[in-house]
Design a protein around this motif. Structure first.
Motif, PDB file in Angstrom:
ATOM      1  N   ILE A 141       0.836  -1.204   0.000  1.00  9.17           N
ATOM      2  CA  ILE A 141       0.000   0.000   0.000  1.00  9.17           C
ATOM      3  C   ILE A 141       0.867   1.248   0.000  1.00  9.17           C
ATOM      4  N   ASN A 142       1.903   1.267   0.823  1.00 18.03           N
ATOM      5  CA  ASN A 142       2.819   2.420   0.860  1.00 18.03           C
ATOM      6  C   ASN A 142       3.477   2.643  -0.496  1.00 18.03           C
ATOM      7  N   ASP A 143       3.905   1.564  -1.132  1.00 19.12           N
ATOM      8  CA  ASP A 143       4.522   1.683  -2.456  1.00 19.12           C
ATOM      9  C   ASP A 143       3.519   2.221  -3.470  1.00 19.12           C
ATOM     10  N   LEU A 144       2.289   1.722  -3.431  1.00 15.65           N
ATOM     11  CA  LEU A 144       1.260   2.208  -4.351  1.00 15.65           C
ATOM     12  C   LEU A 144       0.970   3.686  -4.125  1.00 15.65           C
ATOM     13  N   GLU A 145       0.915   4.093  -2.883  1.00 14.19           N
ATOM     14  CA  GLU A 145       0.576   5.482  -2.565  1.00 14.19           C
ATOM     15  C   GLU A 145       1.697   6.465  -2.916  1.00 14.19           C
ATOM     16  N   GLN A 146       2.920   5.977  -3.070  1.00 18.53           N
ATOM     17  CA  GLN A 146       4.033   6.829  -3.491  1.00 18.53           C
ATOM     18  C   GLN A 146       4.011   7.099  -4.988  1.00 18.53           C
ATOM     19  N   CYS A 147       3.261   6.316  -5.720  1.00 17.37           N
ATOM     20  CA  CYS A 147       3.238   6.440  -7.176  1.00 17.37           C
ATOM     21  C   CYS A 147       2.386   7.620  -7.613  1.00 17.37           C
ATOM     22  N   ASP A 148       2.663   8.092  -8.821  1.00 13.40           N
ATOM     23  CA  ASP A 148       1.857   9.143  -9.427  1.00 13.40           C
ATOM     24  C   ASP A 148       0.466   8.603  -9.729  1.00 13.40           C
TER      25      ASP A 148
ATOM     26  N   SER B 147      12.037   7.775 -11.244  1.00  9.94           N
ATOM     27  CA  SER B 147      12.419   9.180 -11.243  1.00  9.94           C
ATOM     28  C   SER B 147      13.158   9.557  -9.968  1.00  9.94           C
ATOM     29  N   LYS B 148      12.864   8.889  -8.872  1.00  5.45           N
ATOM     30  CA  LYS B 148      13.531   9.176  -7.603  1.00  5.45           C
ATOM     31  C   LYS B 148      15.022   8.838  -7.680  1.00  5.45           C
ATOM     32  N   TYR B 149      15.368   7.756  -8.398  1.00  2.13           N
ATOM     33  CA  TYR B 149      16.749   7.305  -8.461  1.00  2.13           C
ATOM     34  C   TYR B 149      17.482   7.768  -9.717  1.00  2.13           C
ATOM     35  N   GLY B 150      16.844   8.522 -10.564  1.00  7.82           N
ATOM     36  CA  GLY B 150      17.508   9.058 -11.738  1.00  7.82           C
ATOM     37  C   GLY B 150      17.544   8.075 -12.885  1.00  7.82           C
ATOM     38  N   ASP B 151      18.149   8.530 -13.980  1.00  4.21           N
ATOM     39  CA  ASP B 151      18.202   7.704 -15.185  1.00  4.21           C
ATOM     40  C   ASP B 151      19.240   6.598 -15.038  1.00  4.21           C
ATOM     41  N   SER B 152      18.887   5.442 -15.488  1.00  5.32           N
ATOM     42  CA  SER B 152      19.798   4.306 -15.559  1.00  5.32           C
ATOM     43  C   SER B 152      19.185   3.304 -16.516  1.00  5.32           C
ATOM     44  N   TYR B 153      19.869   2.183 -16.706  1.00  3.46           N
ATOM     45  CA  TYR B 153      19.328   1.167 -17.596  1.00  3.46           C
ATOM     46  C   TYR B 153      18.084   0.514 -17.007  1.00  3.46           C
TER      47      TYR B 153
END
Length: 166
Positions: A59-66, A95-101
């Motif tokens: 639930i916490n992970d879902l609520e952090q999403c756009d 987006s929190k951790y920036g661009d990567s593969y």
């Protein structure tokens, strides 16, 4: 079906059902056997409605999403094994951790499946599992095609040489 008491879990369940309906539209357009959505989501609904305490992290992970996330980004149906799998991308984490593969540092996999009974036949009812999968590394093989080709040639010639051993 009565709505779930927890709004975030209800939204998630609605998204799962919408995705399965899209899969059925695809199957119908190809004259293929459609999924029985009610059978698939029944154990998920049952667990979400009765065991919310198990889903606190989810639930916490879902609520952090756009608003538009999480997105179901992959779908698989293995009729031989009576298994349907949906993969959820938690793209705000990207987006929190920036661009990567790697587009996210974790994902969720929702799998509906039937178990074999003690006589080797599939059970009548579906089960489900919801797994959080952490991405440890997402990298390409080598930075250049020459390095890659050298590795392939060396491996095909003698196996892993001393140069590649850990």
């Amino acid at each position: 079906m009565q709505e779930l008491k927890h709004e975030t879990l209800q939204k998630f369940l609605d998204e799962v059902i919408k995705e399965l309906e899209c899969v059925n539209k695809y199957y119908k357009s190809r004259n293929e056997k459609e999924l029985y959505i009610a059978e698939l989501v029944a154990p998920l609904y049952y667990d979400l409605s009765r065991n919310v305490y198990k889903y606190v992290e989810f639930i916490n992970d879902l609520e952090q999403c756009d608003q538009s996330d999480p997105r179901i980004v992959n779908y698989g149906n293995d009729e031989e094994r009576n298994m349907v799998t949906l993969v959820l991308c938690m793209s705000k984490i990207y987006s929190k951790y920036g661009d990567s593969y790697c587009p996210f540092n974790y994902k969720y996999e929702l799998c509906f499946y039937k178990e074999h009974d003690r006589f080797g036949k599939y059970e009548k009812y579906y089960h489900f599992s919801l797994r959080k999968i952490k991405c440890i590394s997402c990298e390409t093989v080598y930075s250049s095609s020459e390095e890659y080709e050298k590795f392939i040639d060396d491996f095909n010639t003698v196996g892993i040489t001393e140069e590649y051993k850990l």
